[in-house]
Design a protein around this motif. Structure first.
Motif, mmCIF file in Angstrom:
data_model
loop_
_atom_site.group_PDB
_atom_site.id
_atom_site.type_symbol
_atom_site.label_atom_id
_atom_site.label_comp_id
_atom_site.label_asym_id
_atom_site.label_seq_id
_atom_site.Cartn_x
_atom_site.Cartn_y
_atom_site.Cartn_z
ATOM 1 N N VAL A 162 31.203 35.935 56.166
ATOM 2 C CA VAL A 162 32.450 36.690 56.169
ATOM 3 C C VAL A 162 33.338 36.297 54.975
ATOM 4 N N ALA A 163 33.301 35.027 54.576
ATOM 5 C CA ALA A 163 34.130 34.566 53.462
ATOM 6 C C ALA A 163 33.557 34.984 52.106
ATOM 7 N N VAL A 164 32.223 35.045 52.005
ATOM 8 C CA VAL A 164 31.586 35.311 50.714
ATOM 9 C C VAL A 164 31.672 36.790 50.333
ATOM 10 N N ILE A 165 31.499 37.690 51.284
ATOM 11 C CA ILE A 165 31.419 39.121 50.978
ATOM 12 C C ILE A 165 32.673 39.649 50.270
ATOM 13 N N PRO A 166 33.904 39.350 50.736
ATOM 14 C CA PRO A 166 35.083 39.848 50.016
ATOM 15 C C PRO A 166 35.173 39.331 48.585
ATOM 16 N N VAL A 167 34.768 38.080 48.363
ATOM 17 C CA VAL A 167 34.826 37.514 47.013
ATOM 18 C C VAL A 167 33.910 38.297 46.069
ATOM 19 N N LEU A 168 32.685 38.546 46.523
ATOM 20 C CA LEU A 168 31.748 39.299 45.694
ATOM 21 C C LEU A 168 32.215 40.740 45.492
ATOM 22 N N THR A 169 32.831 41.316 46.510
ATOM 23 C CA THR A 169 33.328 42.690 46.392
ATOM 24 C C THR A 169 34.423 42.781 45.337
ATOM 25 N N VAL A 170 35.319 41.789 45.316
ATOM 26 C CA VAL A 170 36.391 41.768 44.307
ATOM 27 C C VAL A 170 35.800 41.654 42.908
ATOM 28 N N ILE A 171 34.815 40.757 42.733
ATOM 29 C CA ILE A 171 34.177 40.589 41.427
ATOM 30 C C ILE A 171 33.557 41.907 40.966
ATOM 31 N N MET A 172 32.839 42.558 41.875
ATOM 32 C CA MET A 172 32.172 43.818 41.535
ATOM 33 C C MET A 172 33.186 44.892 41.165
ATOM 34 N N THR A 173 34.245 45.022 41.944
ATOM 35 C CA THR A 173 35.239 46.070 41.708
ATOM 36 C C THR A 173 35.924 45.898 40.357
ATOM 37 N N VAL A 174 36.329 44.675 40.062
ATOM 38 C CA VAL A 174 37.032 44.415 38.795
ATOM 39 C C VAL A 174 36.143 44.734 37.594
#
Length: 584
Positions: A162-174
């Motif tokens: 749960v903690a890792v997915i948002p971090v990777l999503t932010v990286i991808m979006t930016v």
């Protein structure tokens, strides 16, 4: 734009796409089962010392792995086939569309840009399709299945996911948001460098003749640097993403091992479950990376899709008449029969131009006669000829052939009435015979030699090492200007059309060759309507009708002797060429 384009292209491959989805799901299912089986081997076989269980579960793992490999190969093959098919379909659609363009649409896009869109841009769409089939279908299944199975192994450690997915999503979006404008700009810069290269190759002799090599080097260097700078910027973003992803992956793995070790030590978790959990965490992260890779490629493909749609959505200014359209007006009663060409108050102006190129032209070119068009450079002579086969459309007035309005005929039917020798004599790569048979595909060698003889080209073709089979470079650059003109004239003579258009087609010939050629083709064209654009009065002096153009207006028409007596403009042209005393 990209999604609509892909959906349209894939609609013809529904069966293959469904098969790819099924195969990818089978591969994903097999991939997700392996860690669970591996955990069972560790807990129930190795730790328990149960060799039979190890062999039993190991056999299942081998079988599932084989299914995974086979389905992966089949899905990859089908995906590649479909991707290549849609690429071929796109190229065919672009080619068909470009063939329908008039010179105005080609000028808007530029030839270099159209080539890039039909090649490089299509390849980007193909590459995305391959990635979508290989990754985008499998990634969500692995992601969802991996989370479910990881929770099944140990719900307490699921907070790491749960903690890792948002971090990777932010990286991808930016990163993706910054890549989209860069890729769009990159395709435009690719067009620019293609244009510069094309101009330098085609205009090499002009550049050398004016000693402009240094200027062209600087021009290319500027375009090259801009493209390189764009590519480096986008490559830096892509390259920077991988370390960030690996940092997140490694930190999550450390957390799993750390907290999982404590749970094993406290007896709350089994060793096999920890290995399976680690495997599922890695699979989830790999699924995210696969999706990110697709999303990184998508911006470039999206920019390419926009450029392709621009071409496909462009409606040609010149098209066949609509089905059921009313036929053109019949010719007036006094119009010459057969294949007579008639202009009635015809004008032409380019969109947005302040003044028309042609203004109010009215004349009739009768069958069995030669109508010559003469005038100063820029007076509209070539434009007049281009209106007949509808390479351009008149903006006012009416043009008819044999009493039929040219707009009432399909383009193929209309253009089949003409044999054209263009102002720029162009030959296609191939052989001399292949170029001549453009005018008459079924012509035999004897027909080719007859046309070459009439066009005063037989001697130099016969002297070529391979004769009719001699190689022709693209554009005919391995022939002189006069040789190209004579080959183009021979090609037109083979067509045996009712109307012949010669657009300054004798300009590269010496006076003697010009006279012999016109004498040789006169009996061949006796029943045809012939229109000739010429700069030399000697070339048009024997014409049945001479049209004198001045600033797009028809200022005089008649025979040579009539115009010498009545037209100051024609006398001025004749005097400037020193033919007043040489021509009766």
């Amino acid at each position: 734009m990209l999604i609509r384009l892909m959906a349209r292209l894939l609609s013809a491959h529904k069966g293959s796409v469904l098969a790819i989805v099924v195969l990818q799901l089978m591969q994903t299912t097999a991939n997700l089962l392996l860690p669970t089986l591996n955990a069972a081997i560790i807990d129930d076989g190795i730790i328990a010392g149960n060799t039979g269980e190890i062999l039993h579960l190991g056999g299942w793992m081998a079988g599932i792995a084989a299914v995974q490999v086979l389905t992966a190969i089949a899905a990859g093959y089908l995906g590649s086939v479909v991707a290549m098919d849609i690429g071929g379909q796109l190229r065919e659609e672009l080619f068909t569309k470009v063939r329908s363009f008039s010179s105005q649409e080609v000028g808007v896009f530029g030839a270099h840009s159209l080539v890039t869109r039909a090649t490089n841009d299509v390849v980007q769409i193909q590459n995305l399709a391959v990635l979508v089939f290989a990754m985008l279908i499998a990634a969500p299944a692995i992601f969802i299945g991996g989370i479910a199975l990881a929770v099944h192994q140990d719900a307490a450690l699921s907070w790491i996911v749960v903690a890792v997915i948002p971090v990777l999503t932010v990286i991808m979006t930016v990163i993706v948001r910054r890549l989209i404008p860069l890729y769009r700009e990159g395709q435009s810069l690719l067009d620019r460098i293609s244009r510069v290269l094309r101009e330098q190759i085609i205009g090499a002799n002009v550049i050398r003749g004016f000693v402009r090599q240094d200027h062209e080097i600087r021009r290319f260097d500027e375009a090259n640097k801009d493209l390189t700078r764009n590519n480096l910027h986008s490559a830096l973003l892509v390259a920077g993403m991988m370390p960030m992803i690996m940092l997140v992956v490694n930190l999550s793995s450390v957390c799993v091992v750390w907290f999982g070790g404590h749970r094993i030590d406290s007896g709350e978790m089994r060793l096999g479950a920890l290995t399976a959990f680690i495997a599922y965490i890695l699979q989830i992260l790999i699924a995210i990376m696969m999706a990110m890779y697709v999303f990184m490629t998508a911006p470039r493909a999206s920019a390419c899709a926009e450029r392709i749609r621009e071409v496909l959505d462009t409606q040609p200014a010149i098209a066949d008449p609509a089905a059921g359209a009313a036929p053109g007006k019949a010719a007036p009663a006094n119009t010459s029969p057969g294949n007579a060409v008639e202009f009635r108050n015809v004008s032409f102006a380019y969109p947005g131009a302040e003044a028309p190129v042609l203004d109010g032209l009215t004349f009739t070119a009768a069958p069995g006669t030669t109508t010559a068009i003469i005038g100063a450079t820029g007076s509209g002579k070539t434009t007049l000829l281009n209106l007949l086969p509808r390479f351009l459309d008149a903006t006012a007035g009416e043009i008819s052939i044999g009493g039929r309005n040219v707009r009432a005929l399909t383009l193929d039917a209309l253009r089949n009435l003409f044999a054209l020798v263009p102002q720029q004599a162009y030959l296609f790569s191939g052989t001399v015979a292949e170029n001549l048979r453009v005018g008459a595909p079924a012509a035999g060698d004897q027909d080719l030699w007859q046309a070459l003889t009439a066009a005063q080209a037989a001697d130099f073709v016969r002297d070529l090492p391979l004769g009719l089979d001699a190689h022709v470079s693209q554009g005919g650059t391995n022939f002189s200007g006069g040789e190209r003109q004579r080959l183009c004239i021979a090609r037109a003579l083979l067509k045996n059309a009712p109307v012949y258009l010669f657009d300054d087609s004798f300009s590269a010939l010496d006076y003697g060759t010009d006279v012999r050629l016109r004498a040789a083709i006169e009996p061949l064209l006796r029943s045809a309507t012939v229109l000739i654009v010429a700069e030399r009065v000697a070339t048009v002096a024997d014409a049945g009708l001479i049209l004198v153009l001045e600033d797009g207006r028809l200022v005089a028409q008649g025979t040579h002797s009539e115009l010498m007596a009545s037209s100051p403009s024609y006398r001025e042209i004749a005097a400037s060429q020193l033919v007043l005393e040489e021509t009766p």
